[in-house]
Design a protein around this motif. Structure first.
Motif, PDB file in Angstrom:
ATOM      1  N   PHE A 157      82.939  43.667  55.417  1.00  0.00           N
ATOM      2  CA  PHE A 157      82.253  44.205  54.378  1.00  0.00           C
ATOM      3  C   PHE A 157      80.867  45.016  55.407  1.00  0.00           C
ATOM      4  CE2 PHE A 157      82.410  39.961  54.475  1.00  0.00           C
ATOM      5  CZ  PHE A 157      80.661  39.696  54.958  1.00  0.00           C
ATOM      6  N   PRO A 158      80.129  46.220  55.243  1.00  0.00           N
ATOM      7  CA  PRO A 158      79.217  46.019  55.396  1.00  0.00           C
ATOM      8  C   PRO A 158      77.418  45.921  55.780  1.00  0.00           C
ATOM      9  CG  PRO A 158      79.123  47.397  53.231  1.00  0.00           C
ATOM     10  CD  PRO A 158      80.025  46.477  53.955  1.00  0.00           C
ATOM     11  N   ALA A 159      77.423  45.620  56.324  1.00  0.00           N
ATOM     12  CA  ALA A 159      75.412  44.708  56.997  1.00  0.00           C
ATOM     13  C   ALA A 159      74.958  45.378  54.937  1.00  0.00           C
ATOM     14  CB  ALA A 159      74.938  45.053  57.219  1.00  0.00           C
ATOM     15  N   TYR A 160      74.665  43.501  54.173  1.00  0.00           N
ATOM     16  CA  TYR A 160      73.533  43.431  53.163  1.00  0.00           C
ATOM     17  C   TYR A 160      71.833  43.315  53.108  1.00  0.00           C
ATOM     18  CZ  TYR A 160      75.849  39.232  52.499  1.00  0.00           C
ATOM     19  OH  TYR A 160      76.146  38.307  51.811  1.00  0.00           O
ATOM     20  N   ARG A 161      71.759  42.670  54.509  1.00  0.00           N
ATOM     21  CA  ARG A 161      70.442  42.254  54.499  1.00  0.00           C
ATOM     22  C   ARG A 161      70.365  41.968  55.945  1.00  0.00           C
ATOM     23  NH1 ARG A 161      71.095  35.433  54.531  1.00  0.00           N
ATOM     24  NH2 ARG A 161      72.854  35.280  54.955  1.00  0.00           N
ATOM     25  N   ASP A 162      68.911  41.812  56.621  1.00  0.00           N
ATOM     26  CA  ASP A 162      68.600  41.453  57.583  1.00  0.00           C
ATOM     27  C   ASP A 162      68.500  40.110  58.000  1.00  0.00           C
ATOM     28  OD1 ASP A 162      67.661  44.131  57.755  1.00  0.00           O
ATOM     29  OD2 ASP A 162      66.120  43.342  57.518  1.00  0.00           O
ATOM     30  N   LEU A 163      69.491  39.740  59.213  1.00  0.00           N
ATOM     31  CA  LEU A 163      70.083  38.673  59.416  1.00  0.00           C
ATOM     32  C   LEU A 163      68.947  37.636  60.698  1.00  0.00           C
ATOM     33  CD1 LEU A 163      73.634  38.689  60.178  1.00  0.00           C
ATOM     34  CD2 LEU A 163      72.534  37.617  58.116  1.00  0.00           C
ATOM     35  N   LYS A 164      68.609  36.772  60.487  1.00  0.00           N
ATOM     36  CA  LYS A 164      67.459  36.098  61.536  1.00  0.00           C
ATOM     37  C   LYS A 164      67.954  35.017  61.687  1.00  0.00           C
ATOM     38  CE  LYS A 164      64.087  35.249  58.185  1.00  0.00           C
ATOM     39  NZ  LYS A 164      64.823  35.765  56.913  1.00  0.00           N
ATOM     40  N   ALA A 165      67.376  33.843  62.413  1.00  0.00           N
ATOM     41  CA  ALA A 165      67.363  32.651  63.656  1.00  0.00           C
ATOM     42  C   ALA A 165      68.067  31.400  61.574  1.00  0.00           C
ATOM     43  CB  ALA A 165      67.359  31.978  64.179  1.00  0.00           C
ATOM     44  N   GLY A 166      68.045  30.820  61.454  1.00  0.00           N
ATOM     45  CA  GLY A 166      68.343  29.721  59.981  1.00  0.00           C
ATOM     46  C   GLY A 166      69.291  30.407  59.531  1.00  0.00           C
ATOM     47  N   ASP A 167      69.208  31.643  59.227  1.00  0.00           N
ATOM     48  CA  ASP A 167      70.567  32.060  57.528  1.00  0.00           C
ATOM     49  C   ASP A 167      71.669  31.560  57.876  1.00  0.00           C
ATOM     50  OD1 ASP A 167      68.509  33.381  56.846  1.00  0.00           O
ATOM     51  OD2 ASP A 167      69.328  35.696  57.440  1.00  0.00           O
ATOM     52  N   LYS A 168      72.135  31.605  56.956  1.00  0.00           N
ATOM     53  CA  LYS A 168      73.566  31.005  56.518  1.00  0.00           C
ATOM     54  C   LYS A 168      74.372  32.126  55.741  1.00  0.00           C
ATOM     55  CE  LYS A 168      72.560  26.370  56.778  1.00  0.00           C
ATOM     56  NZ  LYS A 168      72.922  24.887  57.029  1.00  0.00           N
ATOM     57  N   GLY A 169      75.518  32.121  55.560  1.00  0.00           N
ATOM     58  CA  GLY A 169      76.605  32.779  54.483  1.00  0.00           C
ATOM     59  C   GLY A 169      77.539  33.391  55.446  1.00  0.00           C
ATOM     60  N   PRO A 170      78.354  34.773  54.216  1.00  0.00           N
ATOM     61  CA  PRO A 170      79.180  35.272  55.188  1.00  0.00           C
ATOM     62  C   PRO A 170      79.273  36.448  56.397  1.00  0.00           C
ATOM     63  CG  PRO A 170      79.204  35.997  52.644  1.00  0.00           C
ATOM     64  CD  PRO A 170      78.103  33.758  52.856  1.00  0.00           C
ATOM     65  N   ASP A 171      77.939  36.782  55.817  1.00  0.00           N
ATOM     66  CA  ASP A 171      77.896  38.098  56.698  1.00  0.00           C
ATOM     67  C   ASP A 171      77.277  37.414  58.038  1.00  0.00           C
ATOM     68  OD1 ASP A 171      75.624  36.801  55.056  1.00  0.00           O
ATOM     69  OD2 ASP A 171      74.136  38.511  55.086  1.00  0.00           O
ATOM     70  N   VAL A 172      76.787  35.700  57.980  1.00  0.00           N
ATOM     71  CA  VAL A 172      76.601  35.708  59.008  1.00  0.00           C
ATOM     72  C   VAL A 172      78.094  34.439  60.164  1.00  0.00           C
ATOM     73  CG1 VAL A 172      75.682  33.484  60.890  1.00  0.00           C
ATOM     74  CG2 VAL A 172      74.357  35.224  58.619  1.00  0.00           C
ATOM     75  N   GLN A 173      79.297  34.250  59.388  1.00  0.00           N
ATOM     76  CA  GLN A 173      80.317  34.288  59.617  1.00  0.00           C
ATOM     77  C   GLN A 173      81.174  35.282  60.348  1.00  0.00           C
ATOM     78  OE1 GLN A 173      82.448  32.265  56.158  1.00  0.00           O
ATOM     79  NE2 GLN A 173      81.827  30.411  57.912  1.00  0.00           N
ATOM     80  N   GLN A 174      80.618  36.550  59.945  1.00  0.00           N
ATOM     81  CA  GLN A 174      81.404  37.833  60.256  1.00  0.00           C
ATOM     82  C   GLN A 174      80.493  38.889  61.380  1.00  0.00           C
ATOM     83  OE1 GLN A 174      82.120  42.031  57.552  1.00  0.00           O
ATOM     84  NE2 GLN A 174      80.318  42.303  58.233  1.00  0.00           N
ATOM     85  N   LEU A 175      79.943  37.888  61.431  1.00  0.00           N
ATOM     86  CA  LEU A 175      79.105  38.580  62.376  1.00  0.00           C
ATOM     87  C   LEU A 175      79.777  37.441  63.785  1.00  0.00           C
ATOM     88  CD1 LEU A 175      76.871  39.697  64.442  1.00  0.00           C
ATOM     89  CD2 LEU A 175      75.229  37.772  63.673  1.00  0.00           C
ATOM     90  N   GLN A 176      79.821  36.082  63.563  1.00  0.00           N
ATOM     91  CA  GLN A 176      79.682  35.545  64.838  1.00  0.00           C
ATOM     92  C   GLN A 176      81.667  35.505  64.792  1.00  0.00           C
ATOM     93  OE1 GLN A 176      79.120  31.712  62.237  1.00  0.00           O
ATOM     94  NE2 GLN A 176      77.222  31.400  63.829  1.00  0.00           N
TER      95      GLN A 176
END
Length: 526
Positions: free
Chosen positions: A143-162
């Protein structure tokens, strides 16, 4: 020559007299010839008229039925195969459109570089475009990125990035944007030839909104003394070169949030600087923008997920393919996949079937449906309109039907023409093949063929399996029909000795053949 007058004197005759006589004789000959021709013509006309004059007995004799005769054929044990021949075009299994978004900290979204040319293969970490001096990095994701990610963020978009960074830098997948993820993001930018954006310490809200990205590096990369590797045309990498040893490799254990302190490169990943595609590597199908254009429109189209062949169908062809047996053979003819077999990926949606007509034989196409989710309205470099998610068909607008075939083997060039032969039906082993005119069906629906041997005929009951191109696949119900036997196709008149072993009239009935090539037969006259 001279003439003598009555008084005895001689007078000379003019020399032109002889020519005049010759002309007279010639005219006389032509007249005679014309008369002869007229006489012969008249005689011939009289003869022809006389020849047409016939007595009633003669006319009745000429109208009598011809002598009994019949036309025969042979029984074959060759399998009858009905195929559908199609022509298609090779394309990638899914399409993803990359649209630019204005980076934070800039006044306008302008295309400043397009390093990915048409036909180029792109890996994870490749720069697909540069918008206002900042890169758009390609990563695998559903799925596409839907927010700017920064240190400390959590969620499925962080898992996709990892998950996208794990094959490159060994990043742990725990759903928390911690120190190891920060370091992996920094290396991702260094490998692409850009400085990673720096944050403002750990997030306490988990939401979006972070410091804008910094400008592209000209010399040393942030956090290290070595020059960045690859430049704008990089196709991604491990980031091993150019890191300068600024930090130790991230541990594969828990990715703990970074400690409070000065902002570090990699603590922010703007949504505008990453584009996710379902399957990598991807091929640049089309570049739709140019350097200097406004970037808030489609920049390029990527194709991924292997190759498929798209063929246009008629409504009847679509109906036949919809009922295709699971064991049907699909073989590719002239084209890059010649001689190879494939599978039917999907059929498009008809006007009365809004949910489509999936066949469930996509051969493992991965993630194209989610990659095709529109990025409009998000902050990321949205992926819009993937063509055929997971082999799904497109709509049949205007009555247009299409089928997607998945070939086996190596990839072929986009747009190549490919012939496809789909086996619709094959007669089973043990069945026989006869000309369609050899099969006759009576009013009760029973079908027979008439075999002839030694001047005698015998009607043999058969079951018609199917008919194709003038031939019928049949199964003999009494076992007396074998390959090589002679069968009656057409009979005129009544044979002197039919010798039929059956009480049924072999000359009556209707030709079978599922409506193709059959004809009604009259009694005694096939």
């Amino acid at each position: 020559m001279s003439l003598e007058d009555p008084d005895g004197t001689q007078v000379a005759r003019p020399s032109g007299g002889r020519a005049t006589d010759a002309r007279r004789r010639s005219r006389r000959g032509l007249v005679i010839a014309a008369v002869v021709l007229v006489l012969f013509g008249s005689s011939g006309s009289v003869w022809w008229i006389a020849s047409q004059a016939r007595t009633p007995e003669q006319r009745a004799s000429g109208a009598a039925a011809p002598p009994p005769s019949r036309i025969t054929g042979k029984v074959s044990d060759q399998q009858l195969v009905e195929r559908m021949e199609l022509t298609g075009k090779v394309e990638t299994a899914s399409r993803t459109t990359i649209t630019g978004v204005q980076p934070q900290g800039t006044n306008r979204a302008v295309v400043t570089a397009l390093p990915a040319a048409a036909g180029k293969s792109l890996k994870a970490g490749a720069v697909v475009a540069e918008v206002s001096g900042r890169p758009v990095l390609l990563l695998p994701g559903r799925f596409p990125a839907y927010r700017d990610l920064k240190a400390g963020d959590k969620g499925p978009d962080v898992q996709q990035l990892q998950r996208a960074l794990q094959p490159l830098y060994g990043t742990a997948v725990n759903g928390t944007y911690g120190a190891a993820t920060v370091e992996a993001v920094r290396k991702l930018y260094v490998a692409a030839g850009y400085e990673a954006p720096a944050g403002q310490g750990p997030s306490t809200t988990g939401g979006s909104g972070s410091a804008p990205g910094t400008a592209r590096t000209g010399g040393a990369a942030a956090g290290g003394g070595a020059a960045p590797r690859g430049g704008a045309e990089t196709d991604g990498g491990t980031g091993a070169a150019g890191t300068g040893g600024a930090s130790a490799p991230p541990a594969r254990g828990a990715d703990t949030p970074p400690a409070a302190g000065p902002a570090k490169p990699g603590e922010v990943l703007p949504a505008a600087e990453v584009a996710y595609v379902g399957t990598l590597p991807a091929t640049v199908v089309q570049v739709t923008a140019a350097v200097g254009d406004a970037a808030d429109k489609p920049l390029l189209v990527l194709g991924s997920g292997g190759r498929q062949v798209r063929a246009v169908l008629s409504a009847d062809q679509r109906s036949r393919l919809r009922d295709l047996p699971a064991d049907a053979v699909i073989r590719f003819g002239t084209g890059p996949y010649e001689g190879r077999e494939g599978t039917l990926g999907s059929l498009d949606s008809s006007a009365d079937d809004k949910n489509g007509d999936q066949q469930g034989k996509n051969a493992g196409q991965d993630g194209a449906a989610s990659a095709g989710t529109s990025g409009a309205g998000t902050a990321g470099a949205g992926t819009a309109g993937a063509g055929n998610g997971n082999g799904g068909g497109s709509g049949s607008a205007g009555g247009r039907h299409e089928a997607l075939f998945v070939p086996s083997g190596a990839e072929a060039a986009e747009g190549a023409t490919q012939q496809i032969a789909v086996e619709l039906r094959r007669s089973p082993k043990g069945s026989l093949t006869v000309p369609v005119s050899a099969v006759w069906t009576d009013l009760g629906g029973s079908s027979t063929v008439t075999v002839t041997e030694g001047g005698k005929e015998r009607n043999i009951p058969v079951e018609v399996l199917f008919t194709h191109e003038g031939l019928s696949a049949v199964h003999a119900l009494d076992g007396n029909l074998t390959a090589g036997r002679t069968v009656v196709l057409v009979r005129r008149g009544n044979p002197a000795d039919s010798g039929s072993d059956s009480g049924s009239d072999s000359g009556s009935g209707e030709a079978s053949g599922d409506g193709s090539g059959g004809a009604s037969g009259g009694a005694g006259d096939r």
